[in-house]
Design an enzyme around this catalytic site. Structure first.
Site, PDB file in Angstrom:
ATOM      1  CG  ASN A  59       8.656  -4.362   2.055  1.00 65.60           C
ATOM      2  OD1 ASN A  59       9.508  -4.050   1.236  1.00 65.60           O
ATOM      3  ND2 ASN A  59       8.105  -5.550   2.098  1.00 65.60           N
TER       4      ASN A  59
ATOM      5  N   GLY B 131       0.048 -15.144  -8.822  1.00 67.78           N
ATOM      6  CA  GLY B 131      -0.475 -16.292  -8.089  1.00 67.78           C
ATOM      7  C   GLY B 131       0.059 -16.416  -6.683  1.00 67.78           C
TER       8      GLY B 131
ATOM      9  CG  HIS C 111       3.818  -0.115   4.687  1.00 67.02           C
ATOM     10  ND1 HIS C 111       4.732   0.499   3.843  1.00 67.02           N
ATOM     11  CD2 HIS C 111       3.758  -1.412   4.286  1.00 67.02           C
ATOM     12  CE1 HIS C 111       5.185  -0.384   2.968  1.00 67.02           C
ATOM     13  NE2 HIS C 111       4.624  -1.542   3.209  1.00 67.02           N
TER      14      HIS C 111
END
Length: 307
Positions: free
Chosen positions: A117, A267, A115
């Site tokens: 980021n 959202g 991973h």
């Protein structure tokens, strides 16, 4: 979080975005070469509240069972309440957040999951200095760990940090060990790597250079491990253990991971947020590997270690 001056905010944002788009391209192209068969399919998307991104996913490659490399750049007139609760100084500011996030789940259980980021955040208000910071890192999650792989991963991380000070690698390694920790399992997610956030005390140019160094060193850290392990034969036993351990990856992402929780609570685009999930995983009640078995060895690795 203190405000810190950037001489030309628009130029700074454009430079960071250009780097992130280039990084996504480079990582996808290099991983396609390492895979030898699979290709990343691009899905561009827009966020109704402002911004969008491009998600790239490889499925059923020769080496990569499923991997995603996602770029996003989202913005809005106000931060969500869930973000300003812990950072009241951000209230009333417009914001922009951008980053590249990736997770690679290989077929072969002898190749670790990885991973990475890197991200940039800036919040602005008329007449006031912007609030901004960089964050990022990478971590490695083996199922059948090899010391030489873990050492190579951490040696690459050390080299990436070295120009920025002797304390940078040990500090960000410890932050990674602390962050990627499953309290309910009393184990780290894997063998760690680097994790940093809220970086702005070095000023924009040095902080941006460090973020680039971290992003660019991911391939140097991971691809040699892939090449070393991808020809290693395995059977159903190893595959079942890999799927069982992938369950821990899911547990961390859904219970603890701040990026996942923030995205889902605000959202965000669910498909992109959950891109980090493995395509298959399993749980087994009360599973205990046979004492002395290769599977039994993993538990001794899942604690902070000086590599």
């Amino acid at each position: 979080m203190q405000t810190m001056n950037i001489e030309d905010t628009a130029d700074a944002i454009a430079r960071v975005k250009a780097f992130l788009l280039s990084l996504q391209d480079n990582i996808c192209q290099t991983l396609e070469l390492a895979d030898g068969k699979g290709s990343f399919e691009e899905d561009t998307w827009e966020r109704v509240q402002g911004g969008g991104g491009r998600s790239r996913v490889m499925k059923n490659g020769c080496v990569i069972e499923q991997g995603g490399v996602n770029f996003s750049h989202v913005f809005g007139d106000a931060m969500p309440a869930s973000a300003t609760a812990s950072r009241p100084e951000l209230a009333g500011r417009s914001f922009q957040a951008m980053g590249v996030s990736l997770v690679i789940h290989p077929h072969n259980p002898y190749i670790p999951t990885s991973h990475a980021n890197v991200r940039f955040f800036i919040a602005e208000k008329e007449g006031e200095a912007p609030i901004w910071w960089f964050g990022g890192g990478y971590d490695l999650t083996p199922f059948y760990p090899f010391k030489e792989d873990a050492q190579h991963w951490h040696d690459t991380a050390k080299k990436c940090c070295a120009p920025y000070g002797d304390e940078v690698y040990p500090n960000y390694k410890k932050w990674c060990d602390d962050y990627f920790y499953l309290k309910h399992r009393n184990e780290t997610r894997g063998v760690g790597g680097l994790f940093f956030d809220d970086l702005n005390e070095w000023g924009f140019e040095k902080s941006f250079a460090f973020m680039q160094s971290v992003g660019n060193s991911y391939l140097d850290a991971y691809v040699p491990i892939v090449e070393r392990r991808k020809g290693q034969s395995y059977g159903e036993r190893e595959r079942q253990f890999q799927l069982y351990r992938r369950g821990r990856y899911v547990e961390f992402n859904l219970v603890y991971d701040r990026g996942t929780l923030f995205g889902l609570q605000t959202g965000g685009r669910t498909e992109s947020i959950l891109m980090s999930m493995p395509p298959l995983a399993r749980w087994e009640y009360g599973f205990e590997p046979a004492p002395g078995s290769p599977e039994d060895k993993l538990s001794s690795w899942l604690k902070p270690t000086d590599w």
